[in-house]
Design a protein around this motif. Structure first.
Motif, PDB file in Angstrom:
ATOM      1  N   LEU A  31      48.694  38.328  26.293  1.00 27.40           N
ATOM      2  CA  LEU A  31      47.660  39.237  25.653  1.00 27.40           C
ATOM      3  C   LEU A  31      48.188  40.328  25.107  1.00 27.40           C
ATOM      4  O   LEU A  31      47.668  40.978  23.950  1.00 27.40           O
ATOM      5  CB  LEU A  31      46.354  39.229  26.493  1.00 27.40           C
ATOM      6  N   LYS A  32      48.905  41.030  25.971  1.00 20.87           N
ATOM      7  CA  LYS A  32      49.459  42.473  25.357  1.00 20.87           C
ATOM      8  C   LYS A  32      50.312  42.321  24.024  1.00 20.87           C
ATOM      9  O   LYS A  32      50.284  43.198  23.265  1.00 20.87           O
ATOM     10  CB  LYS A  32      50.359  43.050  26.359  1.00 20.87           C
ATOM     11  N   GLN A  33      51.192  41.114  24.211  1.00 22.60           N
ATOM     12  CA  GLN A  33      51.898  40.796  22.896  1.00 22.60           C
ATOM     13  C   GLN A  33      50.996  40.654  21.663  1.00 22.60           C
ATOM     14  O   GLN A  33      51.356  40.889  20.409  1.00 22.60           O
ATOM     15  CB  GLN A  33      52.712  39.454  22.972  1.00 22.60           C
ATOM     16  N   GLU A  34      49.939  40.324  21.741  1.00 23.78           N
ATOM     17  CA  GLU A  34      48.719  40.124  20.875  1.00 23.78           C
ATOM     18  C   GLU A  34      48.221  41.275  20.407  1.00 23.78           C
ATOM     19  O   GLU A  34      47.171  41.553  19.471  1.00 23.78           O
ATOM     20  CB  GLU A  34      47.802  39.001  21.010  1.00 23.78           C
ATOM     21  N   GLY A  35      48.348  42.229  21.220  1.00 23.68           N
ATOM     22  CA  GLY A  35      47.483  43.758  21.007  1.00 23.68           C
ATOM     23  C   GLY A  35      46.691  43.967  21.890  1.00 23.68           C
ATOM     24  O   GLY A  35      45.823  45.168  21.817  1.00 23.68           O
ATOM     25  N   TYR A  36      45.918  43.076  22.597  1.00 23.30           N
ATOM     26  CA  TYR A  36      44.871  43.240  23.408  1.00 23.30           C
ATOM     27  C   TYR A  36      44.995  44.040  24.661  1.00 23.30           C
ATOM     28  O   TYR A  36      46.119  44.279  25.214  1.00 23.30           O
ATOM     29  CB  TYR A  36      44.273  41.876  24.056  1.00 23.30           C
ATOM     30  N   GLN A  37      44.099  44.887  25.099  1.00 21.29           N
ATOM     31  CA  GLN A  37      43.919  45.712  26.079  1.00 21.29           C
ATOM     32  C   GLN A  37      43.423  45.155  27.323  1.00 21.29           C
ATOM     33  O   GLN A  37      42.824  44.086  26.965  1.00 21.29           O
ATOM     34  CB  GLN A  37      43.126  47.048  25.895  1.00 21.29           C
ATOM     35  N   ILE A  38      44.467  45.159  28.384  1.00 21.55           N
ATOM     36  CA  ILE A  38      44.031  44.234  29.533  1.00 21.55           C
ATOM     37  C   ILE A  38      43.749  45.154  30.867  1.00 21.55           C
ATOM     38  O   ILE A  38      44.245  46.109  31.068  1.00 21.55           O
ATOM     39  CB  ILE A  38      44.879  43.155  29.868  1.00 21.55           C
ATOM     40  N   ASN A  39      42.833  44.682  31.522  1.00 23.69           N
ATOM     41  CA  ASN A  39      42.686  45.009  33.195  1.00 23.69           C
ATOM     42  C   ASN A  39      42.935  43.858  34.031  1.00 23.69           C
ATOM     43  O   ASN A  39      42.641  42.451  33.513  1.00 23.69           O
ATOM     44  CB  ASN A  39      41.302  45.455  33.388  1.00 23.69           C
ATOM     45  N   VAL A  40      43.285  44.056  35.160  1.00 25.05           N
ATOM     46  CA  VAL A  40      43.475  42.784  36.011  1.00 25.05           C
ATOM     47  C   VAL A  40      42.736  43.031  37.241  1.00 25.05           C
ATOM     48  O   VAL A  40      42.519  44.109  37.703  1.00 25.05           O
ATOM     49  CB  VAL A  40      45.092  42.569  36.281  1.00 25.05           C
ATOM     50  N   ALA A  41      42.478  42.090  37.874  1.00 23.88           N
ATOM     51  CA  ALA A  41      41.704  41.863  39.155  1.00 23.88           C
ATOM     52  C   ALA A  41      42.217  40.759  40.095  1.00 23.88           C
ATOM     53  O   ALA A  41      42.521  39.752  39.447  1.00 23.88           O
ATOM     54  CB  ALA A  41      40.299  41.880  39.330  1.00 23.88           C
ATOM     55  N   GLY A  42      42.526  40.914  41.228  1.00 24.93           N
ATOM     56  CA  GLY A  42      43.008  39.928  42.158  1.00 24.93           C
ATOM     57  C   GLY A  42      42.138  39.025  42.704  1.00 24.93           C
ATOM     58  O   GLY A  42      42.480  37.960  43.403  1.00 24.93           O
ATOM     59  N   ASN A  43      40.615  39.210  42.689  1.00 27.51           N
ATOM     60  CA  ASN A  43      39.862  38.457  43.096  1.00 27.51           C
ATOM     61  C   ASN A  43      38.380  38.943  42.514  1.00 27.51           C
ATOM     62  O   ASN A  43      38.225  39.907  41.771  1.00 27.51           O
ATOM     63  CB  ASN A  43      39.521  38.445  44.604  1.00 27.51           C
ATOM     64  N   GLY A  44      37.311  37.895  42.793  1.00 26.83           N
ATOM     65  CA  GLY A  44      36.190  38.190  42.366  1.00 26.83           C
ATOM     66  C   GLY A  44      35.512  39.539  42.744  1.00 26.83           C
ATOM     67  O   GLY A  44      34.688  40.305  41.677  1.00 26.83           O
ATOM     68  N   ARG A  45      35.703  40.184  44.050  1.00 28.40           N
ATOM     69  CA  ARG A  45      34.904  41.293  44.214  1.00 28.40           C
ATOM     70  C   ARG A  45      35.775  42.527  43.393  1.00 28.40           C
ATOM     71  O   ARG A  45      35.004  43.503  42.928  1.00 28.40           O
ATOM     72  CB  ARG A  45      35.581  41.612  45.904  1.00 28.40           C
ATOM     73  N   GLN A  46      37.047  42.486  43.051  1.00 27.77           N
ATOM     74  CA  GLN A  46      37.533  43.360  42.454  1.00 27.77           C
ATOM     75  C   GLN A  46      37.066  43.553  40.916  1.00 27.77           C
ATOM     76  O   GLN A  46      36.995  44.474  40.420  1.00 27.77           O
ATOM     77  CB  GLN A  46      39.209  43.250  42.547  1.00 27.77           C
ATOM     78  N   ALA A  47      37.066  42.193  40.592  1.00 22.98           N
ATOM     79  CA  ALA A  47      36.536  42.007  39.173  1.00 22.98           C
ATOM     80  C   ALA A  47      35.078  42.594  39.057  1.00 22.98           C
ATOM     81  O   ALA A  47      34.891  43.487  38.132  1.00 22.98           O
ATOM     82  CB  ALA A  47      36.305  40.688  38.910  1.00 22.98           C
ATOM     83  N   LEU A  48      34.208  42.551  39.881  1.00 25.50           N
ATOM     84  CA  LEU A  48      32.816  43.025  39.898  1.00 25.50           C
ATOM     85  C   LEU A  48      32.922  44.662  39.993  1.00 25.50           C
ATOM     86  O   LEU A  48      32.082  45.198  39.319  1.00 25.50           O
ATOM     87  CB  LEU A  48      31.956  42.471  41.087  1.00 25.50           C
TER      88      LEU A  48
END
Length: 190
Positions: free
Chosen positions: A27-44
């Motif tokens: 995704l970064k190679q395409e220029g998108y900004q990213i965030n990451v989460a290791g599970n659903g709770r972190q994502a929420l």
């Protein structure tokens, strides 16, 4: 409508660091900004602070799986319109159907084809941008259209009907003798 990748932020939710690294790099190679989460709770938690434009969501994760995470996001008015693409090793038909029933916009099985995933991401971001533009336009139009017409266009009902009615009207044409002559001679009021 700006569809440059750097304008979009994608949340990648996966419990496998290698998957996060692979997807993040792609995704970064395409220029998108990213965030990451290791599970659903972190994502929420991340989404509660800063909603992404799209979520790539694994299903099998500790603490809170992807299906439950999706269900909670779609129940919340603040997050229900975020497109979710399941990106998971669970590829049984029942799992795919369940993902769509929960509100996902797409379902990609691992191992995935990188160009295909990028194409799906781009398509869903373009659709999201188009929906937002349509909502913006509908708000502008609501000021100028009668409520019945606005409702028939933007209700989503295919059988919307605009009812009309007529009233009896009487028009009286009248002339006051000498009126034009008097007004032409009169001085404007100050």
């Amino acid at each position: 409508m700006n569809l440059q990748p750097d304008c979009f932020r994608i949340l990648v939710v996966d419990d496998t660091p290698r998957n996060i690294q692979l997807i993040g790099t792609l995704l970064k190679q395409e220029g998108y900004q990213i965030n990451v989460a290791g599970n659903g709770r972190q994502a929420l938690d991340i989404v509660a602070h800063s909603a992404p434009d799209l979520i790539l969501l694994d299903v099998m994760m500790p603490e809170l799986d992807g299906f439950e995470t999706c269900r909670r996001l779609k129940q919340d008015a603040a997050t229900r319109d975020i497109p979710i693409i399941f990106l998971t090793a669970r590829s049984e038909a029942d799992d795919i159907v369940h993902g769509f029933e929960l509100g996902a916009v797409d379902y990609v099985a691992k191992p995935f084809n990188p160009p295909e995933l990028l194409s799906r991401v781009h398509t869903h971001l373009a659709l999201k941008a188009a929906r937002e533009k349509l909502q913006e336009l509908s708000l502008k139009l609501s000021k100028y259209l009668p409520p019945q017409v606005y409702e028939s266009i933007f209700s989503g009902k295919t059988e919307a009907r605009i009812e009309s009615y007529s009233r009896d009207l009487t028009v009286l044409f009248s002339d006051i003798a000498g009126f034009t002559e008097r007004t032409e001679k009169a001085a404007p009021a100050s």
